[in-house]
Design an enzyme around this catalytic site. Structure first.
Site, PDB file in Angstrom:
ATOM      1  N   TYR A 166      61.082 -31.834  20.444  1.00 24.74           N
ATOM      2  CA  TYR A 166      61.275 -30.622  21.200  1.00 24.74           C
ATOM      3  C   TYR A 166      59.864 -30.371  21.815  1.00 24.74           C
ATOM      4  O   TYR A 166      58.791 -30.192  21.122  1.00 24.74           O
ATOM      5  CB  TYR A 166      61.465 -29.651  20.582  1.00 24.74           C
ATOM      6  CG  TYR A 166      61.935 -28.238  21.349  1.00 24.74           C
ATOM      7  CD1 TYR A 166      63.200 -28.006  21.888  1.00 24.74           C
ATOM      8  CD2 TYR A 166      60.941 -27.528  21.918  1.00 24.74           C
ATOM      9  CE1 TYR A 166      63.739 -27.208  22.633  1.00 24.74           C
ATOM     10  CE2 TYR A 166      61.408 -26.622  22.851  1.00 24.74           C
ATOM     11  CZ  TYR A 166      62.502 -26.300  23.290  1.00 24.74           C
ATOM     12  OH  TYR A 166      63.056 -25.286  23.926  1.00 24.74           O
ATOM     13  N   GLN A 198      70.266 -24.419  22.796  1.00 24.44           N
ATOM     14  CA  GLN A 198      71.203 -25.627  23.358  1.00 24.44           C
ATOM     15  C   GLN A 198      70.745 -27.081  23.159  1.00 24.44           C
ATOM     16  O   GLN A 198      71.311 -27.787  22.924  1.00 24.44           O
ATOM     17  CB  GLN A 198      71.797 -25.218  24.872  1.00 24.44           C
ATOM     18  CG  GLN A 198      70.632 -25.242  25.763  1.00 24.44           C
ATOM     19  CD  GLN A 198      69.920 -23.809  25.903  1.00 24.44           C
ATOM     20  OE1 GLN A 198      69.982 -23.079  25.193  1.00 24.44           O
ATOM     21  NE2 GLN A 198      69.428 -23.697  27.269  1.00 24.44           N
ATOM     22  N   ASN A 237      60.089 -21.783  20.872  1.00 24.97           N
ATOM     23  CA  ASN A 237      59.889 -20.158  20.742  1.00 24.97           C
ATOM     24  C   ASN A 237      61.033 -19.644  19.569  1.00 24.97           C
ATOM     25  O   ASN A 237      61.088 -20.398  18.902  1.00 24.97           O
ATOM     26  CB  ASN A 237      60.232 -19.524  22.132  1.00 24.97           C
ATOM     27  CG  ASN A 237      61.844 -19.851  22.398  1.00 24.97           C
ATOM     28  OD1 ASN A 237      62.407 -20.337  21.685  1.00 24.97           O
ATOM     29  ND2 ASN A 237      61.966 -19.832  23.839  1.00 24.97           N
ATOM     30  N   SER A 247      49.104 -19.538  15.431  1.00 22.95           N
ATOM     31  CA  SER A 247      48.037 -20.579  15.172  1.00 22.95           C
ATOM     32  C   SER A 247      46.701 -19.916  14.601  1.00 22.95           C
ATOM     33  O   SER A 247      46.571 -18.584  14.758  1.00 22.95           O
ATOM     34  CB  SER A 247      47.453 -21.413  16.484  1.00 22.95           C
ATOM     35  OG  SER A 247      46.991 -22.528  16.028  1.00 22.95           O
ATOM     36  N   GLN A 298      40.762 -20.555  19.390  1.00 25.64           N
ATOM     37  CA  GLN A 298      42.030 -20.200  18.711  1.00 25.64           C
ATOM     38  C   GLN A 298      42.429 -19.060  19.419  1.00 25.64           C
ATOM     39  O   GLN A 298      43.763 -19.025  19.586  1.00 25.64           O
ATOM     40  CB  GLN A 298      41.596 -20.145  17.305  1.00 25.64           C
ATOM     41  CG  GLN A 298      42.858 -20.376  16.226  1.00 25.64           C
ATOM     42  CD  GLN A 298      43.690 -21.762  16.646  1.00 25.64           C
ATOM     43  OE1 GLN A 298      42.854 -22.672  16.817  1.00 25.64           O
ATOM     44  NE2 GLN A 298      44.938 -21.677  16.404  1.00 25.64           N
ATOM     45  N   HIS A 341      44.998 -19.087  22.579  1.00 24.81           N
ATOM     46  CA  HIS A 341      46.424 -19.385  22.557  1.00 24.81           C
ATOM     47  C   HIS A 341      47.273 -18.580  22.763  1.00 24.81           C
ATOM     48  O   HIS A 341      48.044 -18.478  23.774  1.00 24.81           O
ATOM     49  CB  HIS A 341      46.787 -20.221  21.346  1.00 24.81           C
ATOM     50  CG  HIS A 341      46.279 -21.582  21.167  1.00 24.81           C
ATOM     51  ND1 HIS A 341      46.911 -22.660  21.861  1.00 24.81           N
ATOM     52  CD2 HIS A 341      45.510 -22.346  20.443  1.00 24.81           C
ATOM     53  CE1 HIS A 341      46.488 -23.604  21.463  1.00 24.81           C
ATOM     54  NE2 HIS A 341      45.529 -23.597  20.599  1.00 24.81           N
ATOM     55  N   GLU A 386      45.495 -22.906   8.755  1.00 22.03           N
ATOM     56  CA  GLU A 386      45.930 -24.023   9.674  1.00 22.03           C
ATOM     57  C   GLU A 386      44.621 -25.258   9.622  1.00 22.03           C
ATOM     58  O   GLU A 386      44.475 -25.977   9.530  1.00 22.03           O
ATOM     59  CB  GLU A 386      46.392 -23.589  10.666  1.00 22.03           C
ATOM     60  CG  GLU A 386      47.096 -24.826  11.525  1.00 22.03           C
ATOM     61  CD  GLU A 386      47.595 -24.199  13.034  1.00 22.03           C
ATOM     62  OE1 GLU A 386      47.623 -23.083  13.465  1.00 22.03           O
ATOM     63  OE2 GLU A 386      48.369 -24.964  13.541  1.00 22.03           O
ATOM     64  N   HIS A 387      43.825 -24.381  10.624  1.00 26.15           N
ATOM     65  CA  HIS A 387      42.570 -25.081  10.855  1.00 26.15           C
ATOM     66  C   HIS A 387      41.514 -24.605   9.953  1.00 26.15           C
ATOM     67  O   HIS A 387      41.095 -23.274  10.075  1.00 26.15           O
ATOM     68  CB  HIS A 387      42.116 -24.897  12.306  1.00 26.15           C
ATOM     69  CG  HIS A 387      43.212 -25.649  13.128  1.00 26.15           C
ATOM     70  ND1 HIS A 387      44.151 -24.490  13.645  1.00 26.15           N
ATOM     71  CD2 HIS A 387      43.641 -26.514  13.584  1.00 26.15           C
ATOM     72  CE1 HIS A 387      44.833 -25.193  14.496  1.00 26.15           C
ATOM     73  NE2 HIS A 387      44.709 -26.567  14.505  1.00 26.15           N
ATOM     74  N   ASP A 426      42.166 -31.140  18.242  1.00 22.76           N
ATOM     75  CA  ASP A 426      43.222 -30.636  18.733  1.00 22.76           C
ATOM     76  C   ASP A 426      43.775 -31.804  19.821  1.00 22.76           C
ATOM     77  O   ASP A 426      45.023 -32.196  19.896  1.00 22.76           O
ATOM     78  CB  ASP A 426      43.151 -29.622  19.564  1.00 22.76           C
ATOM     79  CG  ASP A 426      43.153 -28.227  18.685  1.00 22.76           C
ATOM     80  OD1 ASP A 426      43.530 -28.556  17.690  1.00 22.76           O
ATOM     81  OD2 ASP A 426      42.750 -27.132  19.413  1.00 22.76           O
ATOM     82  N   GLU A 464      74.469 -34.701 -22.990  1.00 22.36           N
ATOM     83  CA  GLU A 464      74.879 -33.888 -21.865  1.00 22.36           C
ATOM     84  C   GLU A 464      76.496 -33.692 -21.485  1.00 22.36           C
ATOM     85  O   GLU A 464      76.922 -33.113 -20.552  1.00 22.36           O
ATOM     86  CB  GLU A 464      74.380 -34.379 -20.599  1.00 22.36           C
ATOM     87  CG  GLU A 464      72.727 -34.348 -20.709  1.00 22.36           C
ATOM     88  CD  GLU A 464      72.212 -34.816 -19.229  1.00 22.36           C
ATOM     89  OE1 GLU A 464      72.838 -35.192 -18.170  1.00 22.36           O
ATOM     90  OE2 GLU A 464      70.746 -34.498 -19.029  1.00 22.36           O
ATOM     91  N   HIS A 485      79.457 -41.484 -18.294  1.00 17.42           N
ATOM     92  CA  HIS A 485      78.014 -42.138 -18.095  1.00 17.42           C
ATOM     93  C   HIS A 485      77.533 -43.036 -19.158  1.00 17.42           C
ATOM     94  O   HIS A 485      77.087 -44.097 -19.057  1.00 17.42           O
ATOM     95  CB  HIS A 485      77.004 -41.065 -18.021  1.00 17.42           C
ATOM     96  CG  HIS A 485      76.860 -40.289 -16.795  1.00 17.42           C
ATOM     97  ND1 HIS A 485      78.078 -39.846 -16.199  1.00 17.42           N
ATOM     98  CD2 HIS A 485      76.057 -40.152 -15.518  1.00 17.42           C
ATOM     99  CE1 HIS A 485      77.763 -39.351 -14.778  1.00 17.42           C
ATOM    100  NE2 HIS A 485      76.561 -39.410 -14.491  1.00 17.42           N
TER     101      HIS A 485
END
Lengths: 436, 436
Positions: A137, A198, A221, A244, A266, A269, A334-335, A368, A422, A427
């Protein structure tokens, strides 16, 4: 316009509460979005192409008669690449080449099949194989990131995935030439200009035109995130990304304008992005704030930077670098930039982070785009338990077991005892039948 | 009582429809369960210990004054182990030892840190680190499986996880000594006798008594599965398991009673378990059916086996072993037995399976208990994109990047071009500042 990140000090009485308040980010789901997404998924599952076309007409204002008409063919991708300025073509190819080399090393280090045999001939191991078909995506519209096309498609390629299907919405038919060119460079198999829940549904369930994939990766999103969460299980998904974040751990040896710009990169963004500086040197923190003040007016995205730094940024004065490392571990950023003259002194203390950038020259922006490692990283503290996107996300493992007749004797005796314990007699009997 | 799995043939006209109908298993969520679970999660998040105690009182009929009272201490686990018959003690320890060796090999093959340097001194790699604290859910009541304790806790240990917290419900206070003994052998750090969605909530959010974990693994009922799905993101989770499945790919060289018993050993788990035989030899299929008829009456769990085989079992006649491999790939079974004289001829054709058991001596039950590989495997076709539980589930990766001053020059020039192409000027400026 001013950007004044919160000033905290670990020595202050209210530090813990202020720190928690600043960190807090809620990923709570929105019931209205959930319902819309559930309906779209069910509709695409039932009506396939027709439903995808209807939602694309409604949300992206694209009116076509068939899903085939929304497929971008290879010549169009190549043409987009060839129409770019030479500098952009070369930069895309250079970045792709480095990303590929890094992920090839990753596959070699941790993504190959292995096996061994016991003395009695019993073979044990794991076979590592690529996924057959994956969906990527790619967000469209304003925040269109060709680098994300490379970061998702190249590890899939290196893993050996047979077919990579990219979806990218093109609201009002507006295509981003760099995204198309990146799809060409990364070697995407098929591309459809659809998006939203969709597109996720089409990838997960398949339609007459678009074949179902085994896993869906890539950011989107809130609708895309909700859709990915819902189709998890039918297909694999990567992660659900939050805003981020960058955390800079500084000992005061890096030019303060470099650190200020890294915090900006950063913050630019979006307003929810988070930039944090941890430093034991109060004077240096002051210098960074002065550089923020000096540099902000010249930034094209100053408004977003200011909103992000004012709302979620923080400059935290710590007692020591050791304490700064501890706080970083609590955040699991994250970073994580280790902007220090001695990055290898601190790196062993850092337990949780998506990517660790060592030394003053390693700006996050190099990582990046083109250093090689993946820029799809765990956010919102999930680096406590998850990893950068990698070749391993496009592979799966099958255990291999070949028990020899000799090996079946001791193993069978153990299995009989445990299976009976068990309460699973078939088995036990299956093991017993293989005893001499 | 009769057990007659569906007889299908790939040569028959209606094969595709019959095959799809037999395979179908819906993991659709139950809205009532979802609501109950959402309420329990929210309540435990808000009220902590008090809420956990209240649900444990209601669902497990255990009335205690504090969560501390539901913690099982180390001496009780050791006592449970020491009270077992010697044969069970030895079987548990032997199984644990083999599972440990296998997972140590796994860690060595695919779970170690790696790095390399470019000619210009730039360092790239990944650091692999264990999770700090994990939670293991162990079902209680009738289906209490000590082997699952080993299979979840040992990989976590091998990964280097600092703290392993086990939860196991004990309805009406009834404890399973083998489960407690397995927790002792596997070296679980802390154990609480709580279960259901309330236990998942306590592990995910933490309470005053029970610290929050980073990841939750282990199987459970529909409430536990729904709770795990909902806390995903706050913590990591392993997989959402569906009914267990076996697929036997037979060339007719294995004694047919062995194959019949292997099909039983899956079917005895529960009525929804699925056992499928794929074989190009019609006579052999008939022999297996005769062994099913002959052996069924002697099985203690005959009613469950019959329900499973009648409802979901299938004996499928294929045109060839090659075609059988293709069909197996479409099913992507959890357990795949290659019951053939030439298992290594067919193994390369098998792309999707949780575990592959090669040759007549490798009964699934040996793998379930003690061969070494993990018995927590992807079900319901998810082997298309996921893997057995392993050391890698208890580790995460951080990318390492150290760009040298020399390396920052060419990388910086690429990053500037791409960042400007994406409309992110602070990213470009951060790279530009590092140019000489």
């Amino acid at each position: 316009m001013k950007a004044t990140p919160a000033r905290l000090s670990t020595a202050a009485a209210g530090f813990e509460a202020d720190f928690q308040a600043r960190l807090h980010w809620s990923a709570d789901t929105d019931a209205a979005i959930e319902q819309v997404v559930a309906d779209i998924l069910a509709d695409v599952r039932r009506r396939g192409d027709a439903a995808v076309l209807e939602y694309t007409r409604r949300f992206d204002r694209l009116d076509v008669g068939s899903l085939e008409a929304l497929e971008l063919k290879a010549p169009e991708l190549r043409a987009a690449f060839e129409a770019l300025p030479a500098a952009q073509r070369e930069a895309l190819e250079a970045a792709a080449s480095r990303v590929k080399s890094y992920h090839e090393a990753q596959k070699k280090a941790s993504g190959e099949s292995w096996q061994y045999r016991d003395a009695d001939g019993t073979l044990l191991g794991q076979k590592v194989t690529p996924l057959d078909r994956v969906g990527i995506y790619v967000p469209g519209g304003k925040a269109a990131y060709p680098s994300s096309v490379l970061m998702n498609a190249i590890p899939a390629h290196v893993a050996g995935v047979g077919e990579i299907i990219m979806v990218v919405p093109t609201p009002d038919g507006e295509k981003n030439p760099l995204v198309l060119a990146a799809a060409y460079v990364a070697g995407v198999t098929r591309t459809f200009t659809i998006g939203g829940a969709q597109a996720v549904a089409a990838l997960a369930y398949g339609t007459a035109t678009l074949p179902a994939v085994d896993k869906i990766t890539g950011p989107g999103n809130a609708y895309v995130a909700a859709a990915k969460r819902r189709v998890f299980g039918t297909v694999g998904i990567d992660m659900i990304a939050g805003p981020s974040e960058i955390l800079v751990l500084a000992d005061g040896s890096t030019p303060p304008d470099w650190v200020a710009m890294d915090l900006f990169s950063q913050a630019e963004h979006d307003e929810l992005a988070q930039s944090i500086l941890l430093c034991p040197d109060a004077d240096y923190i002051e210098q960074v704030q002065q550089e923020i003040d000096r540099l902000l007016p010249s930034m094209p995205r100053a408004a977003i930077i200011a909103a992000s730094l004012n709302g979620r940024g923080a400059l935290i004065h710590t007692k020591s670098m050791e304490e700064a490392c501890e706080i970083s571990n609590r955040i699991a950023p994250e970073h994580l930039e280790v902007s220090s003259r001695e990055p290898h002194r601190w790196e062993p203390l850092l337990k949780h982070a998506g990517a660790i950038f060592l030394g003053a020259y390693t700006s996050e922006s190099l990582g990046d785009y083109c250093a090689g490692p993946n820029h799809v990283l765990p956010t919102s503290g999930t680096a406590r338990f998850s990893s950068p996107l990698g070749v391993y996300d496009f592979q799966k493992r099958s255990s291999l077991i070949e028990v020899s007749e000799a090996g079946a004797q001791p193993l069978g005796r153990i299995a009989v005892i445990l299976a009976e314990g068990e309460g699973l007699p078939a088995h036990a009997e299956a093991a017993r039948m293989r005893l001499r």
